[in-house]
Design a protein around this motif. Structure first.
Motif, mmCIF file in Angstrom:
data_model
loop_
_atom_site.group_PDB
_atom_site.id
_atom_site.type_symbol
_atom_site.label_atom_id
_atom_site.label_comp_id
_atom_site.label_asym_id
_atom_site.label_seq_id
_atom_site.Cartn_x
_atom_site.Cartn_y
_atom_site.Cartn_z
ATOM 1 N N THR A 168 0.856 -1.184 0.000
ATOM 2 C CA THR A 168 0.000 0.000 0.000
ATOM 3 C C THR A 168 0.895 1.239 0.000
ATOM 4 N N LEU A 169 0.630 2.136 -0.930
ATOM 5 C CA LEU A 169 1.455 3.327 -1.053
ATOM 6 C C LEU A 169 1.330 4.235 0.163
ATOM 7 N N GLY A 170 2.404 4.923 0.458
ATOM 8 C CA GLY A 170 2.438 5.864 1.561
ATOM 9 C C GLY A 170 1.877 7.209 1.138
ATOM 10 N N PRO A 171 1.861 8.180 1.993
ATOM 11 C CA PRO A 171 2.443 8.098 3.328
ATOM 12 C C PRO A 171 1.558 7.340 4.311
ATOM 13 N N TRP A 172 2.207 6.733 5.269
ATOM 14 C CA TRP A 172 1.523 6.072 6.371
ATOM 15 C C TRP A 172 1.741 6.921 7.610
ATOM 16 N N ILE B 8 6.821 1.314 11.834
ATOM 17 C CA ILE B 8 6.017 0.742 10.752
ATOM 18 C C ILE B 8 5.567 1.846 9.798
ATOM 19 N N SER B 9 5.121 2.979 10.350
ATOM 20 C CA SER B 9 4.604 4.055 9.495
ATOM 21 C C SER B 9 5.690 4.653 8.607
ATOM 22 N N ALA B 10 6.938 4.531 9.009
ATOM 23 C CA ALA B 10 8.045 5.071 8.216
ATOM 24 C C ALA B 10 8.493 4.123 7.116
ATOM 25 N N ALA B 11 7.963 2.914 7.075
ATOM 26 C CA ALA B 11 8.427 1.900 6.115
ATOM 27 C C ALA B 11 8.431 2.385 4.660
ATOM 28 N N PRO B 12 7.354 2.979 4.141
ATOM 29 C CA PRO B 12 7.401 3.419 2.742
ATOM 30 C C PRO B 12 8.492 4.464 2.482
ATOM 31 N N GLN B 13 8.665 5.378 3.426
ATOM 32 C CA GLN B 13 9.668 6.426 3.275
ATOM 33 C C GLN B 13 11.075 5.839 3.369
ATOM 34 N N LEU B 14 11.288 4.897 4.283
ATOM 35 C CA LEU B 14 12.586 4.237 4.404
ATOM 36 C C LEU B 14 12.908 3.448 3.145
ATOM 37 N N LEU B 15 11.919 2.747 2.620
ATOM 38 C CA LEU B 15 12.107 1.985 1.390
ATOM 39 C C LEU B 15 12.483 2.905 0.238
ATOM 40 N N GLU B 16 11.781 4.027 0.117
ATOM 41 C CA GLU B 16 12.073 4.979 -0.953
ATOM 42 C C GLU B 16 13.513 5.497 -0.858
ATOM 43 N N ALA B 17 13.949 5.828 0.357
ATOM 44 C CA ALA B 17 15.308 6.339 0.542
ATOM 45 C C ALA B 17 16.341 5.267 0.188
ATOM 46 N N LEU B 18 16.117 4.037 0.623
ATOM 47 C CA LEU B 18 17.061 2.960 0.317
ATOM 48 C C LEU B 18 17.082 2.630 -1.168
ATOM 49 N N GLN B 19 15.914 2.612 -1.797
ATOM 50 C CA GLN B 19 15.877 2.340 -3.234
ATOM 51 C C GLN B 19 16.646 3.410 -4.000
ATOM 52 N N ASP C 45 15.055 12.527 7.022
ATOM 53 C CA ASP C 45 13.613 12.632 7.249
ATOM 54 C C ASP C 45 13.006 11.258 7.537
ATOM 55 N N ALA C 46 13.443 10.242 6.804
ATOM 56 C CA ALA C 46 12.932 8.883 7.025
ATOM 57 C C ALA C 46 13.332 8.380 8.421
ATOM 58 N N ILE C 47 14.570 8.630 8.798
ATOM 59 C CA ILE C 47 15.038 8.210 10.127
ATOM 60 C C ILE C 47 14.277 8.954 11.224
ATOM 61 N N ALA C 48 14.061 10.246 11.039
ATOM 62 C CA ALA C 48 13.339 11.032 12.037
ATOM 63 C C ALA C 48 11.915 10.525 12.209
ATOM 64 N N LYS C 49 11.269 10.183 11.130
ATOM 65 C CA LYS C 49 9.894 9.661 11.230
ATOM 66 C C LYS C 49 9.882 8.320 11.958
ATOM 67 N N ALA D 160 -1.744 0.766 18.698
ATOM 68 C CA ALA D 160 -1.602 1.996 17.928
ATOM 69 C C ALA D 160 -1.786 1.654 16.457
ATOM 70 N N LEU D 161 -2.716 2.321 15.793
ATOM 71 C CA LEU D 161 -3.031 2.017 14.400
ATOM 72 C C LEU D 161 -2.198 2.856 13.439
ATOM 73 N N VAL D 162 -1.816 2.230 12.314
ATOM 74 C CA VAL D 162 -1.086 2.911 11.252
ATOM 75 C C VAL D 162 -2.031 3.020 10.067
ATOM 76 N N TYR D 163 -2.234 4.254 9.605
ATOM 77 C CA TYR D 163 -3.228 4.568 8.570
ATOM 78 C C TYR D 163 -2.522 4.963 7.278
ATOM 79 N N ALA D 164 -2.976 4.420 6.157
ATOM 80 C CA ALA D 164 -2.446 4.793 4.841
ATOM 81 C C ALA D 164 -3.315 5.906 4.280
ATOM 82 N N GLN D 165 -2.772 7.099 4.216
ATOM 83 C CA GLN D 165 -3.549 8.265 3.800
ATOM 84 C C GLN D 165 -4.084 8.121 2.378
ATOM 85 N N ASN D 166 -3.263 7.679 1.446
ATOM 86 C CA ASN D 166 -3.695 7.589 0.049
ATOM 87 C C ASN D 166 -4.734 6.500 -0.173
#
Length: 92
Positions: free
Chosen positions: A4-8, A51-62, A83-87, A21-27
């Motif tokens: 599921t695409l971020g942001p989460w 968990i919520s930072a996963a899409p952002q972390l993945l994007e940075a690593l990719q 930014d990914a680490i801070a989140k 604690a729930l993690v919500y996918a805004q998109n």
């Protein structure tokens, strides 16, 4: 299948139904995860932040490891990673 695409984002209200604690996918407009209350509410919230930072972390690593066709200055690449680490750590 793609994730599921971020942001989460971590929902600010504790969810009594799942006791977590729930993690919500805004998109997508739905929940993608619940960090359960096992080690305490603060630990559950910290897990949800990670968990919520996963899409952002993945994007940075990719970006760092893969396709570098996107032209980003070194300072912009560093900001993407910071930014990914801070989140993930709750410092955002």
């Amino acid at each position: 299948m793609m994730h599921t695409l971020g942001p989460w984002e971590v929902q600010p209200k504790w969810d009594d139904r799942t006791n977590g604690a729930l993690v919500y996918a805004q998109n997508a407009g739905n929940y993608v995860a619940s960090a359960l209350y096992l080690g305490g509410t603060e630990q559950a919230r910290a897990n949800a932040r990670l968990i919520s930072a996963a899409p952002q972390l993945l994007e940075a690593l990719q970006f760092l490891m893969g396709d570098r066709s996107t032209r980003l200055a070194p300072s912009e690449r560093e900001k993407l990673a910071r930014d990914a680490i801070a989140k993930a750590t709750g410092a955002a």
